[in-house]
Each structure stands twice: as C-alpha cells, then as structure tokens.
Write a protein that holds these residues in place. Structure first.
Motif, mmCIF file in Angstrom:
data_model
loop_
_atom_site.group_PDB
_atom_site.id
_atom_site.type_symbol
_atom_site.label_atom_id
_atom_site.label_comp_id
_atom_site.label_asym_id
_atom_site.label_seq_id
_atom_site.Cartn_x
_atom_site.Cartn_y
_atom_site.Cartn_z
ATOM 1 N N LEU A 153 -2.629 4.845 -2.705
ATOM 2 C CA LEU A 153 -3.669 5.022 -1.681
ATOM 3 C C LEU A 153 -4.326 6.381 -1.812
ATOM 4 C CD1 LEU A 153 -1.810 3.450 1.385
ATOM 5 C CD2 LEU A 153 -3.709 2.438 0.106
ATOM 6 N N SER A 154 -3.547 7.402 -2.126
ATOM 7 C CA SER A 154 -4.129 8.751 -2.256
ATOM 8 C C SER A 154 -5.049 8.857 -3.456
ATOM 9 C CB SER A 154 -3.015 9.793 -2.372
ATOM 10 O OG SER A 154 -2.370 9.733 -3.637
ATOM 11 N N GLU A 155 -4.876 7.971 -4.433
ATOM 12 C CA GLU A 155 -5.692 7.995 -5.640
ATOM 13 C C GLU A 155 -6.956 7.150 -5.512
ATOM 14 O OE1 GLU A 155 -1.850 8.476 -8.679
ATOM 15 O OE2 GLU A 155 -2.868 6.537 -8.445
ATOM 16 N N TYR A 156 -6.879 6.044 -4.758
ATOM 17 C CA TYR A 156 -7.988 5.092 -4.772
ATOM 18 C C TYR A 156 -8.660 4.852 -3.424
ATOM 19 C CZ TYR A 156 -5.922 4.228 -9.320
ATOM 20 O OH TYR A 156 -5.423 4.397 -10.593
ATOM 21 N N VAL A 157 -8.074 5.331 -2.345
ATOM 22 C CA VAL A 157 -8.731 5.262 -1.043
ATOM 23 C C VAL A 157 -8.809 6.689 -0.515
ATOM 24 C CG1 VAL A 157 -8.744 4.231 1.247
ATOM 25 C CG2 VAL A 157 -7.742 2.961 -0.663
ATOM 26 N N THR A 158 -9.854 7.370 -0.900
ATOM 27 C CA THR A 158 -9.936 8.821 -0.658
ATOM 28 C C THR A 158 -10.930 9.206 0.433
ATOM 29 O OG1 THR A 158 -11.604 9.007 -2.409
ATOM 30 C CG2 THR A 158 -9.286 9.302 -3.037
ATOM 31 N N GLU A 159 -11.612 8.232 0.992
ATOM 32 C CA GLU A 159 -12.632 8.535 1.999
ATOM 33 C C GLU A 159 -12.375 7.730 3.268
ATOM 34 O OE1 GLU A 159 -16.265 7.562 0.087
ATOM 35 O OE2 GLU A 159 -16.250 9.308 -1.237
ATOM 36 N N PRO A 160 -12.807 8.233 4.420
ATOM 37 C CA PRO A 160 -13.380 9.575 4.593
ATOM 38 C C PRO A 160 -12.304 10.656 4.495
ATOM 39 C CG PRO A 160 -13.098 8.517 6.709
ATOM 40 C CD PRO A 160 -12.715 7.490 5.687
ATOM 41 N N ASP A 188 -1.680 6.090 8.593
ATOM 42 C CA ASP A 188 -2.293 5.578 9.826
ATOM 43 C C ASP A 188 -2.663 4.120 9.575
ATOM 44 O OD1 ASP A 188 -3.741 4.917 12.043
ATOM 45 O OD2 ASP A 188 -5.065 6.668 11.986
ATOM 46 N N TYR A 189 -1.853 3.217 10.091
ATOM 47 C CA TYR A 189 -2.056 1.794 9.837
ATOM 48 C C TYR A 189 -3.204 1.202 10.659
ATOM 49 C CZ TYR A 189 2.172 1.759 7.013
ATOM 50 O OH TYR A 189 3.104 1.997 6.020
ATOM 51 N N ASN A 190 -3.790 1.987 11.529
ATOM 52 C CA ASN A 190 -4.935 1.526 12.318
ATOM 53 C C ASN A 190 -6.255 2.117 11.825
ATOM 54 O OD1 ASN A 190 -3.604 -0.141 14.287
ATOM 55 N ND2 ASN A 190 -2.732 1.749 15.131
ATOM 56 N N ASP A 191 -6.213 2.878 10.766
ATOM 57 C CA ASP A 191 -7.422 3.535 10.270
ATOM 58 C C ASP A 191 -8.324 2.515 9.563
ATOM 59 O OD1 ASP A 191 -9.253 5.173 8.547
ATOM 60 O OD2 ASP A 191 -8.045 6.807 9.372
ATOM 61 N N PRO A 192 -9.623 2.522 9.853
ATOM 62 C CA PRO A 192 -10.547 1.596 9.164
ATOM 63 C C PRO A 192 -10.652 1.840 7.666
ATOM 64 C CG PRO A 192 -11.749 3.136 10.565
ATOM 65 C CD PRO A 192 -10.306 3.304 10.904
ATOM 66 N N ALA A 193 -10.101 2.950 7.184
ATOM 67 C CA ALA A 193 -10.119 3.205 5.734
ATOM 68 C C ALA A 193 -9.382 2.107 4.963
ATOM 69 C CB ALA A 193 -9.486 4.565 5.427
ATOM 70 N N TRP A 194 -8.512 1.359 5.651
ATOM 71 C CA TRP A 194 -7.817 0.259 4.984
ATOM 72 C C TRP A 194 -8.791 -0.789 4.445
ATOM 73 C CZ3 TRP A 194 -3.045 -0.008 3.244
ATOM 74 C CH2 TRP A 194 -2.062 0.821 3.784
ATOM 75 N N LEU A 195 -9.983 -0.837 4.995
ATOM 76 C CA LEU A 195 -10.978 -1.791 4.495
ATOM 77 C C LEU A 195 -11.383 -1.477 3.054
ATOM 78 C CD1 LEU A 195 -13.209 -2.102 7.697
ATOM 79 C CD2 LEU A 195 -11.504 -3.744 6.853
ATOM 80 N N GLY A 240 -8.535 9.417 3.590
ATOM 81 C CA GLY A 240 -8.470 7.985 3.816
ATOM 82 C C GLY A 240 -7.617 7.694 5.030
ATOM 83 N N MET A 241 -6.584 6.886 4.847
ATOM 84 C CA MET A 241 -5.672 6.554 5.953
ATOM 85 C C MET A 241 -4.411 7.405 5.967
ATOM 86 S SD MET A 241 -5.224 4.600 3.159
ATOM 87 C CE MET A 241 -6.129 3.075 3.335
ATOM 88 N N LEU A 242 -4.351 8.401 5.082
ATOM 89 C CA LEU A 242 -3.155 9.237 4.958
ATOM 90 C C LEU A 242 -3.326 10.569 5.675
ATOM 91 C CD1 LEU A 242 -2.413 8.727 1.150
ATOM 92 C CD2 LEU A 242 -1.475 7.436 3.072
ATOM 93 N N TRP A 243 -2.312 10.948 6.417
ATOM 94 C CA TRP A 243 -2.307 12.262 7.036
ATOM 95 C C TRP A 243 -2.006 13.305 5.964
ATOM 96 C CZ3 TRP A 243 -4.201 12.442 11.781
ATOM 97 C CH2 TRP A 243 -4.100 11.305 12.598
ATOM 98 N N LYS A 244 -2.758 14.380 5.941
ATOM 99 C CA LYS A 244 -2.554 15.405 4.921
ATOM 100 C C LYS A 244 -1.151 15.992 5.036
ATOM 101 C CE LYS A 244 -7.252 16.402 3.616
ATOM 102 N NZ LYS A 244 -8.323 17.407 3.441
ATOM 103 N N GLY A 245 -0.612 16.287 3.864
ATOM 104 C CA GLY A 245 0.789 16.664 3.770
ATOM 105 C C GLY A 245 1.652 15.493 3.355
ATOM 106 N N GLY A 287 0.849 -1.184 0.000
ATOM 107 C CA GLY A 287 0.000 0.000 0.000
ATOM 108 C C GLY A 287 0.884 1.234 0.000
ATOM 109 N N ASP A 288 1.174 1.772 -1.176
ATOM 110 C CA ASP A 288 2.054 2.932 -1.279
ATOM 111 C C ASP A 288 1.247 4.223 -1.174
ATOM 112 O OD1 ASP A 288 2.022 4.161 -4.467
ATOM 113 O OD2 ASP A 288 1.044 2.247 -4.047
ATOM 114 N N ILE A 289 1.881 5.265 -0.745
ATOM 115 C CA ILE A 289 1.185 6.533 -0.498
ATOM 116 C C ILE A 289 0.480 7.042 -1.743
ATOM 117 C CG2 ILE A 289 1.606 8.997 -0.086
ATOM 118 C CD1 ILE A 289 3.485 8.224 2.165
#
Length: 562
Positions: free
Chosen positions: A174-181, A207-214, A188-193, A169-171
C-alpha cells in the motif's frame, strides 16, 4: 589378428546388449492423464538455487525459527532446476511438478496466526500482480530454463493458481502503490510512521475507512467490506475466505485495470477493452501457458469460484498450450492437451460435475485419512477406488498422504504410507519431503498448518525412506495398470493383488517375508520371465506361480521382462 579381435569385441558387445535388453521390464506408462505422478513443492521451502534473489522487495528473515515460519526462506525456480539436473524427480518416477504460484505476491507481511508471526506470501496465495514473476522466485529466463529442463526429462510443470482472491492489503505494498492523498499525517490510507508497525499494533497504522482504498483494487474488482466496496457474502461464491478480498468473477460488468496496477511501473498488465474481472484473470493466467509452455494448473478453492470461470480458464489455457506447442514443437513433451486438477475441499473419488466444466482431475481428500490401512482394510480401499477409477473411467484423482493444508503423515510410519499411496488406483501426489521424511517445522497456535511447510531436509535425508519411494515411484511410472487396471486380491497373507489392463499388468505383495511363492496364474502365463522391481530378483512363471526371495522391507513388485 586386429580384425578378428574387433569382430569378437563387436559380437560380445551385441550379445551383452541383447542380454541387457532381454532383462529390461516391459514398460507401459500410459498417458499422463491416466497415470499422473505429481510432486507438489512449496518452491520457497525446497532449494535455493540463486541466493542473489533472496530478500527481494526488502523482505526479511526472522532470527528465531518460531518467528520465521511465514517468511520467504530462499527456495526458487533455479533451485528446482538444479534438482531436476541432479535427477531428484526422475529417480522418484515423477512425471509432473506442481509448484506454488510463482507470480508476484504482496511485497510485505501481514499479521499471522494469533499475532504470532509475520506472514508473507511465500506460498503463492497472496497475489499482487498476476503478470510478473515474484522476484524471490526468479527471472523469466530461469522459468524458461526450468520448463525446458523438466520437459527434456518428460516431466510437466504445473502452476498453482488462484481465481478466488488476491492478497491482503499489506502496509508495504500500500505504501508503494497507494500514495495519495499525502498529508502531514497520512500517506494514502496509512498513518505516517507505519514503517514501525509490529504484530501487536499493525492494524492501528491503517485507516480502514479512508477513501484512499478506492485506489487499491477498486470496488468493481473485489468484495472487501472496505469503504466504498461491497461486503463479502455468506455463500461459497461471495464470502471472503480468511478475510481475503473476493474477486467478482461472476460479474458481467466490463472493468479497467485496477487503480493500483495503473501506478505500478513494471506491470505487464494492459487495458483490455470490454473485459470483465473473469476475463482479465483468465488472460493473465493463460498467458503463462502461452509464453512459457506451462502444462497444467492446480486450481485453488474450486468451490468458491463459479463454474463458468473455470471453464473459461480451461478453454483459454488449452488454446494457449496448443499455440505454444505449435511454435515450439521440439520443446514439447507430447501433443497432450492442457491438464487441470482442482482443490474442492472434502472431495473424494466420485465423478462430479467438475469433470464436465474443465477439470481432468480432482484432489482426493479421502485417501489421507485411510492411508494407515493394511491388509484386508487396505484392499477395501483399493477395491473401492478401482471400481470407480479403473478403465474405462472418464475421470481421475490425485491421492496424497501429506498436504500443506492438513498435516504430514506420521514420519515413523512413512514407509508404510508410501507403499499404500504409490500402489493406489488413480493418480498420486507426493508432497515434498515425504520421500525424505522431512520433519514438521515450528507450529503457530493460530495457524498450525504452517508446520507442514518446513524447509526441505537436505542435510538429514532419510536414506531408507528415499530408496523406498524411488523403487515404488519408478515401478508406478512404468505401469499404467497400477493407476487404471482392474484390481483383485490374490492372497491375504502376504497381502497380494493384481492390476490388469489389456496392455499392461502387474502383481504386488506387501508383508512378504523370506522366500515366497506367489500365484500369478491369471496375470502372467507360464514361461513368462518376471522381475521383482523392489527386491531385484527374477523368476520364470511355472504352474501359475513364481518363487523368489522378498526384500526385507516386505514389498514385492512383479512385472514382465521383455
């Protein structure tokens, strides 16, 4: 007068044609499965045929060579086609090209080595979408052109394929295809910046504990240890290799498309009713065979995928290739079935169960460590291999001297390595750049194998090495006896041996010097005209022997003339 000149010219031409035909060697190449000569190329590092596709998905090169070892360098399918047209592979005697997986890889990079370099999926082992070509590799039209150009020369195209794992799962992906919430702090699971991530702080932006990984592959598809996912196991079939997500190919649970693929607008993946993870992967991979006429696969990490998955892949691909050949009869090389070799780490020449579950061939890890042998020691290797692999053996291997996963053969001894490999019983694999003495590239302390994947050395080809490989390769390509023949030693000095089948026979000598007399009594009958495919001389067998001048390189390759 004009009529007489025409008749005379025609008679002279016919005489020359007859003489030329008489001087041609008897060629018995055999079936591909018996005599595979496979060229393994890391496509990205070979030849850049279409610079317009460089930097796809925003990928970037690094200024310093040490930092650039994990980047995409520009090699592509169009580059392979250009080298095919130049005759590069044909002159090496190659009958198949194994290319790194060309389907779409993760778009960005992950941390490579010990935080030493940005590691992209240039090698094809970080899959994102199995249904699309990676834009850095080229277009569907360029893949079709590659296959057609290779097939016109009798050369098969093999894909490297991975059923054990997708990419990390590269940044960027993930920023392109897991965008919510999306909140003011996270996407998604990425901290902005996250765009500012470096090798040192890369993981702190995720954030490896974020439910967005689902919303990524989903827990029905992979083991990953992420929140909501199954942990990787401790056995070969369920462990996470290098912390990569592990496909649940053993599961009998029907699944839908992975969540992120549902959001990927350009994917060609569709929902397959009542289909398992294995079923999707088999459908995706065999589709390349059905649509493009891919002739075979090299299967990665064989021991980390259960046997029924490999059987399913072989069965589906065999059917797919038969359908492609039926639809494209003029574009097929022959009517041979789909072919599959596999990497089972540590496997040697023995016949294992792998040959009963779909594999026609397996990578031979034994030869590289023994390839420096000479004389009596080399004959021990050859005799051992021939006892196991000579006809009527029902299995075969690919031996090699260099690999992307181990090391490059000593370039100072590359001619001796080439001789040992190209005269070995069984099938052979030439690693790109062995024929040109391509040097190692920069190495990473935490990933030393990266050095084996340096750019092809087009500007500094070793002409002596190249000429040597070409002579050996073309000779081997004409003679299935090298691969499958009964082996015996004829003489110790110079080291001389025979390989014989009912339909084909050769004699080879290594270490010959000056004018040599070679015994061929049990191979070629008196009166047979033989040709030295290495040195170029010819002689007639008399008293069970031939005498000729050996090339300064010391190699003699005897074959019968027509």
């Amino acid at each position: 007068m004009m009529f007489r000149r025409t008749v005379a010219a025609l008679a002279a031409a016919l005489a020359l044609g007859s003489a030329a035909a008489a001087d041609e060697p008897v060629a018995r190449p055999g079936r591909f499965a018996d005599n595979p000569i496979v060229y393994f190329v890391v496509t990205d590092r070979f030849a850049n045929g279409n610079p317009a596709n460089d930097g796809s998905y925003g990928r970037k090169r690094e200024a310093k060579p040490q930092d650039d070892i994990g980047s995409f360098h520009g090699g592509d399918l169009a580059g392979l086609t250009a080298k095919l047209r130049e005759g590069w592979f044909r002159e090496l005697g190659v009958n198949a090209i194994w290319i790194t997986a060309p389907y779409e890889q993760i778009h960005g990079w992950v941390v490579g080595g010990s935080k030493e370099f940005k590691h992209y999926g240039y090698h094809g082992y970080f899959a994102l979408d199995y249904t699309k070509l990676d834009a850095n590799m080229g277009t569907p039209a360029e893949l079709r052109e590659l296959v057609a150009t290779a097939h016109a020369q009798g050369i098969r195209i093999l894909f490297d394929v991975v059923m054990n794992h997708p990419g990390y799962g590269d940044i960027q992906s993930l920023s392109e295809y897991v965008t919510e919430p999306e909140t003011d702090k996270k996407r998604g699971m990425l901290w902005k910046g996250y765009e500012a991530a470096t090798l040192r702080d890369y993981h702190s932006w995720i954030d490896y504990n974020d439910p967005a990984w689902l919303q990524w592959w989903g827990p029905d598809w992979i083991r990953s240890g992420l929140r909501g996912y199954t942990e990787g196991g401790s056995d070969d079939l369920t462990k996470q290799l290098a912390f990569l997500p592990d496909f649940k190919t053993e599961s009998d649970k029907p699944v839908g498309l992975p969540p992120f693929l549902k959001k990927k607008a350009d994917t060609e993946a569709v929902e397959l009713p009542n289909t398992t993870v294995r079923g999707y992967l088999v459908a995706w991979l065999s589709r390349w065979v059905r649509d493009y006429g891919i002739d075979g696969f090299r299967a990665d990490t064989v021991k980390h995928v259960e046997y029924p998955s490999w059987t399913a892949l072989k069965d589906a691909s065999t059917k797919a290739l038969a359908e492609w050949k039926a639809a494209n009869p003029k574009a097929a090389i022959d009517d041979a079935p789909f072919w599959m070799t596999g990497e089972n780490w540590g496997q040697g020449i023995e016949r294992t169960r792998h040959y009963d579950i779909g594999f026609d061939n397996m990578i031979n890890f034994d030869f590289q460590r023994r390839a420096e042998a000479k004389g009596a020691e080399l004959d021990k290797v050859y005799a051992e291999y021939a006892r196991t692999l000579a006809a009527p053996a029902t299995h075969n291997v690919l031996s090699y001297i260099s690999s992307h996963d181990t090391k490059l053969f000593d370039r100072k001894a590359i001619l001796d390595g080439a001789t040992a490999l190209m005269l070995a019983p069984g099938g052979v694999q030439i690693y790109y750049g062995d024929e040109s003495a391509r040097p190692d590239g920069p190495a990473a302390y935490g990933d030393p194998q990266q050095s084996t994947r340096s750019d092809m050395n087009w500007a500094s080809l070793d002409s002596a090495a190249l000429a040597h490989w070409r002579k050996l390769g073309q000779f081997r390509a004409r003679h299935v006896a090298v691969a499958r023949g009964k082996h015996w030693q004829i003489a110790a000095q110079p080291y001389t041996f025979a390989r014989v089948l009912p339909e084909d026979r050769i004699v080879a000598a290594v270490g010959a010097r000056g004018t040599v007399t070679i015994s061929v009594a049990d191979v070629f009958a008196d009166g047979t005209r033989v040709h030295d495919a290495y040195g170029g001389g010819s002689a007639t067998v008399a008293g069970g022997k031939v005498t000729l001048d050996a090339d300064p390189r010391g190699v003699v390759l005897l074959e019968a003339l027509k």
